[in-house]
Write a protein that holds these residues in place. Sequence first.
Motif, PDB file in Angstrom:
ATOM      1  N   PRO A 103      -2.554  -5.559   7.669  1.00 26.57           N
ATOM      2  CA  PRO A 103      -2.607  -4.368   8.688  1.00 26.57           C
ATOM      3  C   PRO A 103      -3.013  -2.887   8.034  1.00 26.57           C
ATOM      4  O   PRO A 103      -2.908  -2.654   6.907  1.00 26.57           O
ATOM      5  N   ARG A 106      -1.571   2.764   9.810  1.00 26.40           N
ATOM      6  CA  ARG A 106      -0.891   3.203  10.839  1.00 26.40           C
ATOM      7  C   ARG A 106       0.007   2.195  11.746  1.00 26.40           C
ATOM      8  O   ARG A 106       0.292   2.367  12.661  1.00 26.40           O
ATOM      9  N   ASP A 107      -0.626   1.056  11.395  1.00 27.72           N
ATOM     10  CA  ASP A 107      -0.179  -0.380  12.278  1.00 27.72           C
ATOM     11  C   ASP A 107       1.138  -0.700  11.735  1.00 27.72           C
ATOM     12  O   ASP A 107       1.030  -2.029  11.572  1.00 27.72           O
ATOM     13  N   ARG A 110       2.419  -4.022  13.570  1.00 29.92           N
ATOM     14  CA  ARG A 110       1.768  -5.333  12.960  1.00 29.92           C
ATOM     15  C   ARG A 110       2.277  -5.833  11.625  1.00 29.92           C
ATOM     16  O   ARG A 110       2.418  -6.965  11.317  1.00 29.92           O
TER      17      ARG A 110
END
Length: 225
Positions: A103, A106-107, A110
Amino acid sequence: MAAAREALARFEAIGARVDPGVLIERSLPVHPALATLFPAGLPRGATIAVTGDAAVSSAFVLLSAATRAGSWSGVVGVAGLGARAAAEAGVDLCRLIMVRDAPGHRDDERWAQVLGALVDGFDLVVVGMAERVRPVTARRVQARVQVRGSVLVVLGDPGPFSCDLRLVSRARWEGLGDGHGHLRSREVAVVLDGRRVPRPRRSSLCLPDAAGRVVPALAPLGRVG
């Protein structure tokens, strides 16, 4: 992205079949070369930071005995991970799952999904790029590690993860002289410390020796840390 979603679905399916009930063993087996550092094996529920010159190789050795004893391991966020290097360190590749599509920064959602699925489905989980994980996600993952009885190995900077143990390595290659020659072996000095260790433990191992094996070093390289 489709491949990543499919892999995540498989992890979640594995986790759904796992019973996080009473653990039969409180630790996982460890490679004989690391027996002086982990005399009781790898403690379940622990988070171990692995840093230094031979961090990736040291992590492979941590996984090796457990995978050969039947445990599954999952790896995410580790760039340049080589299956051949893992096999040479003794890892059973049939029990190693690599997630190559880590990921992004900023994910966080996930990251939470992938790490949660890995912890639920595997006894050992190796994570790199820990700085991409938010503190709240790291706390939730580690709480799940303790409940599930997994072992979480964090490569490099542990970022927001609170580590129970820290394994630091310093390496020296043998075989080069005056800028030329053939690399024959690598000696790695390691030190283990942390909350679960009353005082630092030190050891040296050949990773590998001239015959390609992972064995304790006969002549210690020196102190680390």
